[in-house]
Design an enzyme around this catalytic site. Sequence first.
Site, PDB file in Angstrom:
ATOM      1  N   HIS B  68     -13.571  45.153 -22.484  1.00 10.63           N
ATOM      2  CA  HIS B  68     -14.736  44.418 -22.410  1.00 10.63           C
ATOM      3  C   HIS B  68     -14.614  43.079 -23.353  1.00 10.63           C
ATOM      4  O   HIS B  68     -14.894  41.762 -23.174  1.00 10.63           O
ATOM      5  CB  HIS B  68     -15.856  45.024 -22.426  1.00 10.63           C
ATOM      6  CG  HIS B  68     -17.215  44.289 -22.545  1.00 10.63           C
ATOM      7  ND1 HIS B  68     -17.893  44.013 -23.583  1.00 10.63           N
ATOM      8  CD2 HIS B  68     -17.815  43.511 -21.497  1.00 10.63           C
ATOM      9  CE1 HIS B  68     -19.041  43.267 -23.286  1.00 10.63           C
ATOM     10  NE2 HIS B  68     -18.786  42.889 -21.962  1.00 10.63           N
ATOM     11  N   GLU B  71     -12.296  40.660 -22.115  1.00  6.65           N
ATOM     12  CA  GLU B  71     -12.697  39.935 -20.917  1.00  6.65           C
ATOM     13  C   GLU B  71     -13.554  38.577 -21.858  1.00  6.65           C
ATOM     14  O   GLU B  71     -13.182  37.592 -21.294  1.00  6.65           O
ATOM     15  CB  GLU B  71     -13.440  40.821 -20.382  1.00  6.65           C
ATOM     16  CG  GLU B  71     -14.038  40.142 -18.891  1.00  6.65           C
ATOM     17  CD  GLU B  71     -15.866  40.457 -19.042  1.00  6.65           C
ATOM     18  OE1 GLU B  71     -16.656  39.691 -19.209  1.00  6.65           O
ATOM     19  OE2 GLU B  71     -16.112  41.434 -18.858  1.00  6.65           O
ATOM     20  N   HIS B  72     -14.326  39.065 -22.611  1.00  9.39           N
ATOM     21  CA  HIS B  72     -15.245  37.718 -23.121  1.00  9.39           C
ATOM     22  C   HIS B  72     -14.109  36.848 -23.597  1.00  9.39           C
ATOM     23  O   HIS B  72     -14.550  35.759 -23.662  1.00  9.39           O
ATOM     24  CB  HIS B  72     -15.993  38.386 -24.301  1.00  9.39           C
ATOM     25  CG  HIS B  72     -17.252  38.688 -24.043  1.00  9.39           C
ATOM     26  ND1 HIS B  72     -18.471  38.324 -24.503  1.00  9.39           N
ATOM     27  CD2 HIS B  72     -17.773  39.827 -22.851  1.00  9.39           C
ATOM     28  CE1 HIS B  72     -19.466  38.835 -23.746  1.00  9.39           C
ATOM     29  NE2 HIS B  72     -19.080  39.748 -22.869  1.00  9.39           N
ATOM     30  N   GLU B 143     -25.423  42.049 -26.249  1.00  9.34           N
ATOM     31  CA  GLU B 143     -25.092  42.550 -25.081  1.00  9.34           C
ATOM     32  C   GLU B 143     -25.396  44.026 -25.027  1.00  9.34           C
ATOM     33  O   GLU B 143     -26.146  44.541 -24.094  1.00  9.34           O
ATOM     34  CB  GLU B 143     -23.704  42.215 -24.396  1.00  9.34           C
ATOM     35  CG  GLU B 143     -23.584  42.541 -22.979  1.00  9.34           C
ATOM     36  CD  GLU B 143     -22.202  42.240 -22.421  1.00  9.34           C
ATOM     37  OE1 GLU B 143     -21.384  41.690 -23.355  1.00  9.34           O
ATOM     38  OE2 GLU B 143     -21.952  42.342 -21.109  1.00  9.34           O
TER      39      GLU B 143
END
Lengths: 426, 426
Positions: B68, B71-72, B143
Site C-alpha cells: 500500500h 502504491e502511494h 489514513e
Amino acid sequence: MTLPFLTEKVNDIPVHIYPTDKYKTNFISLYIRQPLADEHHTKVALIPQILNRGTEKYPTAGQFKQALEELYGASLNADVMKRGEEQIIVFRMQMANEKFLSDQTPLLEKGIELLSEVLLRPLTENDSFVERHVDIEKELLKRRLEQIKDDKMRYANKRCVEEMFAEERFRLFSNGSLDQIIDLSPKQLYQYYRQMIESHPIELFVAGDVDKDQVKNTVQQHLQLPRGEQIKMHGTEIKKEVVEEREVVERTKISQGKLHIGCRTATVYNDDDYVALQVCNGVFGGFSHSKLFQHVREKESLAYYVSSSVESHKGFMMIMSGIEFKNYQKTVDIIKQQLKETANGNITDEELNQTKAVLVNQILESEDQPFQQMERYMHGIIGRQQRPSEELIEKINQVTKEDIQKVAKKIKVDTIYFLTSEEEGE
Amino acid sequence: MSLQSIPFEQLDEVLFHEKLANGLDVFILPKNGFNKTYATFTTKYGSMDNHFAPPGQEATKVPDGIAHFLEHKMFEEEEGDVFNDFSKHGANANAFTSFDRTAYLFSSTKNVKENLTTLINFVQNPYFTDENVEKEKGIIEQEIRMYQDNPDWRVFFGLIEAFYHNNPVKIDIAGTVESIYEINKDMLYTCYNTFYHPSNMLLFVIGPVDPEDIMSLVRENQAAKDYQEQPEIQRLFDEEPNQVSIPRHEIDLSIGQSKCMMGYKELALGLQGPELLEQELATSLLMDLLFGQSTDFYQSILEEGLIDDSFGTDYNLEKEYGFSVIGSNTKDPDAFISRIKAHVQETKEKGIDANHFERNKKKKIGSFLRQLNSPEFIANQFTRFEFNNMNLFDVIPTLESITLDQVQQRLQDHFKDEQFATCIVR
C-alpha cells in the site's frame, strides 16, 4: 447531448423519458418533493420505508422482496435527501432488460406495476398504515439515527451543519429527528402520505432501451395517483452575511481529529456566478490538484484527506479533513490562507486549466449514468433553471481568474467544528 | 502475436486480448455510445505478499503495509506529482491496494491516449528518495488512524484476524503506524522490482475506443522499454492450521451500538479457474438462500430487533484463503450469533426449497447484468477473475448450470461449527 429527457404529462405527473440502448438494464426514479419543515421531516423520512414493507398484493416485506426477485432481481430503493431547504423522497428502481435473458417477460412494465403497487396500494388497516410495520420502521429509523455518532465523519458533518444553521430550516437532518419518532402514529403517517401524493410535486423518470409511447401507456394505465391541488414550494432562505465566525469543539473517544469548516458562499444554483463558484471550489479544494490537497497533504503531510464541496441550493460550502489533534490551529490557518489566496486571485494558469478540464470530464462522465442524469435534471427543477451539459461546459470554459476571485471574495467562514479526543488540550 | 477478438453473444459484447512479448496481458472492451473510458493497470501484488524471494535472491520478509505504501509512492515522479498530468488532461486518477492486487486507474472522456500513456509510464517508473518516503509516513499514518476510528472496518478486520493464525490476509492492508515507519526506499525498490514486471501485470481498457488504436499505442510503448525476462515469483506462505485462530474476538471502541460479524473459515482451497468460479457462485447463492431479505428468517430477526438494515452477507474465495461473512449492527450480539447458528443447523436438516433456489438464481443473474453497466465493475472484476484463471463473462452460464444438489453440498461442507468465528466491536 443536450437534455436527453423527453417530457410528457401523464395522469398529471411530468414523466421524463430517455430512450437509449447503452445499458443492459432499465432505470426508473420517482421523486416526491417536500418543503423541509420541523413538523414533517421525520414523517417524510419514515414513510418510504413503511411503503417498502408491504402492499395489498404482497402483505409482508418477505413477499414483497420475493416479487422483486421474480423480476430477475430488480432493485427498488427508497431514499430521502436534502436539496437546499427541500426534503425529497426518491424511489430508484433498476431491472434487467429482457433482451439479455432467455425469458422474455416485459420487465419494465412489471417494474412500473410494482412501483405503482407500492405507491397506490400500501397495506393499510382502518385508513391507517399497519401498526406493526410502522413500529418496525420506527425502531429501524431510531437505530439509524443513533448510529450516526459511531461514524465520526458523518457525525462531524451533521453537527457542523446543525451548529451553523441553528436558526435556519437547513439545520434539519433529512433522515429526521430522534425525539419526534415516538409521537408519530400510523394514522397520522398515513394521512400525511395521502396528502403528499395528492398535493406535492412529483417527477417520474424512465431511462433505458424503451419506447416512449409504451412507457406513457404503461404509466397511464398503472400509475394513477390521486392528484389534487398542488402546494407551492417556498424556496430556500439564503443568508449571505456571517455576523461572527464560530468555533465549536466537541470531545469523544477517537484517534483522529475531524475538522469540518462550514462557509457561506452567497452564491446559488440559478445565480449567474454559480459556474464560477464551481470552478472556484475546484481550484480551492475539490480535487487532488487543488490548493487544499497540495498544501495540507502534499506539502505538510497533515492529513490523508482534505477537500471542499459546494451545496448548490443553500449557498453553502463544507471543508473536511482528518488530522492529528495537535495540528488543529496549524491546519485551520493553512486552510484560511488558501481561501485568501484564491480570493486574492493567486491562481496559476495550470490550476485554472486543470480544474476546468476535470469539471468538464465530470459532466461528460455523468452522462453515462442514468441515475446521475436524473439527479442533475432534478437540480434544474429545484433551482428553476436547467443547465444542459453543452451550455455548462461552455460556461466553465469561459470562467476567468477574475470571476473566481470575485466569487471567492464572497465566501465567508461561518463555523469551525472540531471533533477531538477526550484527553487532548485544555 | 496479434489482437484476438472474443465475442460474448448473449451479452452483446466483444472483448479483445493480446499478450505482449514482455508478458503483459492487455484486454480492451469497446463500449460505443459511452463518453467515459476507464483503464486499470494492475499488478498481482497485494498486502498478502510480505514474504517472497526476489528473482535470484534470498527470501525476504517486508514490513506490513508496504504494498500500500508503494502504491502511494508510485504517484510521485521526479518532475512532481503525476496527478497533475492526469488533471491537465481532464482525467480522474486513483489507485487501490487489496489483499492480492494493486490497481492504478484513470477515467476520462477526452485525451484517452495521453492519459493511457501517463498511466503506463508512471506505473513503470518508480522514483523513491529518502525524503519523499519520509514525507509519505505522516499521510499514511493519518489514513491508518482514519480507519482505526471506523467501526465497520475494525469489525471486518477483527473477523479476519479471528479466522487466521498465519495467513497474511489477516494483516491490515495499510499496515500499522509502527510498521510503516520501518519502511525505507530500498525495501520499496525490492518490492517494485519483484512484482511490477509486465509478466505479473494486466492492463484493461474499457470505453468508446478503437481496439487496434489502443493496442498499437501499448505495443509501441512497451517495445521502447527494456524488460528482461523474469522467472516466476517465489511467494512464501507459512502453513495455516485448519481451525480458527480466535473463535470469539472482542474489540472495545466505545460505540453506541455493537457491531457483530461472524462466518466460517473455508477449508476447500487451492482452486483456480472454473472450479473456483463454481464454488464461489454456489456458496454466494447459498448465503442468499439462507439469509436473503426475502427469507422468513431475515424478516423475523429484523422484526425482533436483533439486526437492522446494515445486515449483510458475503463470501470471499481466493486460492490461498476463503471465508463467509454474516454481519450487522446489533443490540444483542449473543442472541444474534445463536440465531444464525441455529438457522444454519435447521436448514442443514431441512434442506433448501427448490422454488426459492430457482428464484434466487434469477435474482443473481439480474444483479450481475446490473453490475455490467459499470465500467469500473467490469475492469476491476475482470482483472481479479483473470488473475484466478477465470473469465468474468462465464458468470451467467455458470450460474445457470449450478444445481440445487451443489448448493446443498456446500451447505454441508462450508458451514461447520468448528470453522466458526466471530468478532464483536462495542
